[in-house]
Design a protein around this motif. Structure first.
Motif: not given
Length: 228
Positions: A200-221
Motif C-alpha cells: 500500500c505504499g512506502a510504509n506498508h510494512s509499518f501498519m501492524p495489527i494486534v488483537m487481544e482476546s480476553i474473557s467476557s467479564e474483562y471485555f465489559i470492564k
C-alpha cells in the motif's frame, strides 16, 4: 535465526483456522503420495523399460490415468468448497468491529457501542518496551471477547490495504469506497499479531495489527473504561 512459527503455520486460535490446517495437511498428504507413486513408476520405466511397457500403452492404463486424477480432484475439491462456504458465512455476530485502513495505520470502531473508536499506530523501535515485538506492537490494541462470534467490517480511506491475522484465518481486502465483511470465532485467550498484506505504499510494512482476546467479564470492564 528462523523460529518454528516463522517456518510452519502459526498455532490456531479459531475453529476455521483448525479446518484450514487440516485441509493443508490433507492436500499435502495427497500430493506426497502422488509424487512418490509417479516417481517410482518413472524410475522403474527408465531402469526396466521393456518390463514396464504396460504402463505406457494400452486401453486399461489410459482409463486408469484418466479416472484416478478425477477421483483425486474430488477428494481435494469437496473439503475446499466446504471451507469456502464456512469462511463466507456470518452467523449471529455478538459484536461488530469496523476497521479502516489509512496510510499507514488502522482505525477501529465498535459499532455496537457509542463513542468507542481509536487509531492504532505501530510503536517505534526506540519507544518499544523490553517485552515488545519490533514492527508488530501497536499503541492501541483491538480487544474482543473469546468464545464469541465477531463480525469484522473492513474498508479503506485512501488506497488498497489488506487486514490479516494468520492465526485466526482472517485475510480481507480493505478497498476505498467499499465495505467488506467476514466473521471469526476465537476459541482461546491470547494476543494475536498480523500485518497489512497489500503493498500500500512506502510504509506498508509499518501498519501492524494486534488483537487481544480476553474473557467476557474483562471485555465489559474494558468497554466501560473506553466509554467513560
Amino acid at each position: 535465526m528462523a523460529t518454528w512459527n516463522t517456518i510452519f503455520i502459526q498455532d490456531s486460535a479459531s475453529p476455521l483456522m483448525e479446518q484450514l490446517m487440516f485441509f493443508h495437511d490433507h492436500s499435502l498428504m495427497i500430493l506426497l503420495m502422488i509424487t512418490v507413486l509417479v516417481g517410482y513408476l518413472m524410475s522403474s520405466v527408465l531402469v526396466n523399460k521393456f518390463n514396464y511397457r504396460y504402463l505406457l500403452e494400452g486401453q486399461e492404463i489410459e482409463l486408469i490415468w484418466t479416472f484416478i486424477p478425477a477421483i483425486i480432484l474430488i477428494f481435494i475439491a469437496l473439503p475446499s468448497l466446504r471451507l469456502l462456504y464456512l469462511l463466507d458465512e456470518t452467523i449471529n455476530p455478538l459484536i461488530s468491529l469496523k476497521s479502516i485502513g489509512h496510510q499507514w495505520y488502522w482505525s477501529y470502531e465498535y459499532s455496537d457501542f457509542k463513542s468507542i473508536e481509536f487509531d492504532s499506530y505501530m510503536i517505534p523501535s526506540n519507544e518499544l518496551p523490553t517485552s515488545g515485538f519490533r514492527l508488530l506492537d501497536v499503541d492501541n490494541r483491538i480487544v474482543v471477547p473469546y468464545k464469541s462470534q465477531i463480525r469484522l467490517m473492513v474498508t479503506a480511506a485512501d488506497v488498497l490495504h489488506s487486514w490479516t491475522i494468520p492465526s485466526i484465518s482472517v485475510k480481507i481486502d480493505a478497498t476505498p469506497g467499499r465495505l467488506n465483511q467476514m466473521s471469526f470465532f476465537l476459541n482461546r485467550t491470547g494476543i494475536f499479531y498480523g500485518q497489512c498484506s497489500e503493498i500500500c505504499g512506502a510504509n506498508h510494512s509499518f501498519m501492524p495489527i494486534v488483537m487481544e482476546s480476553i474473557s467476557s467479564e474483562y471485555f465489559i470492564k474494558w468497554i466501560m473504561k473506553m466509554s467513560s
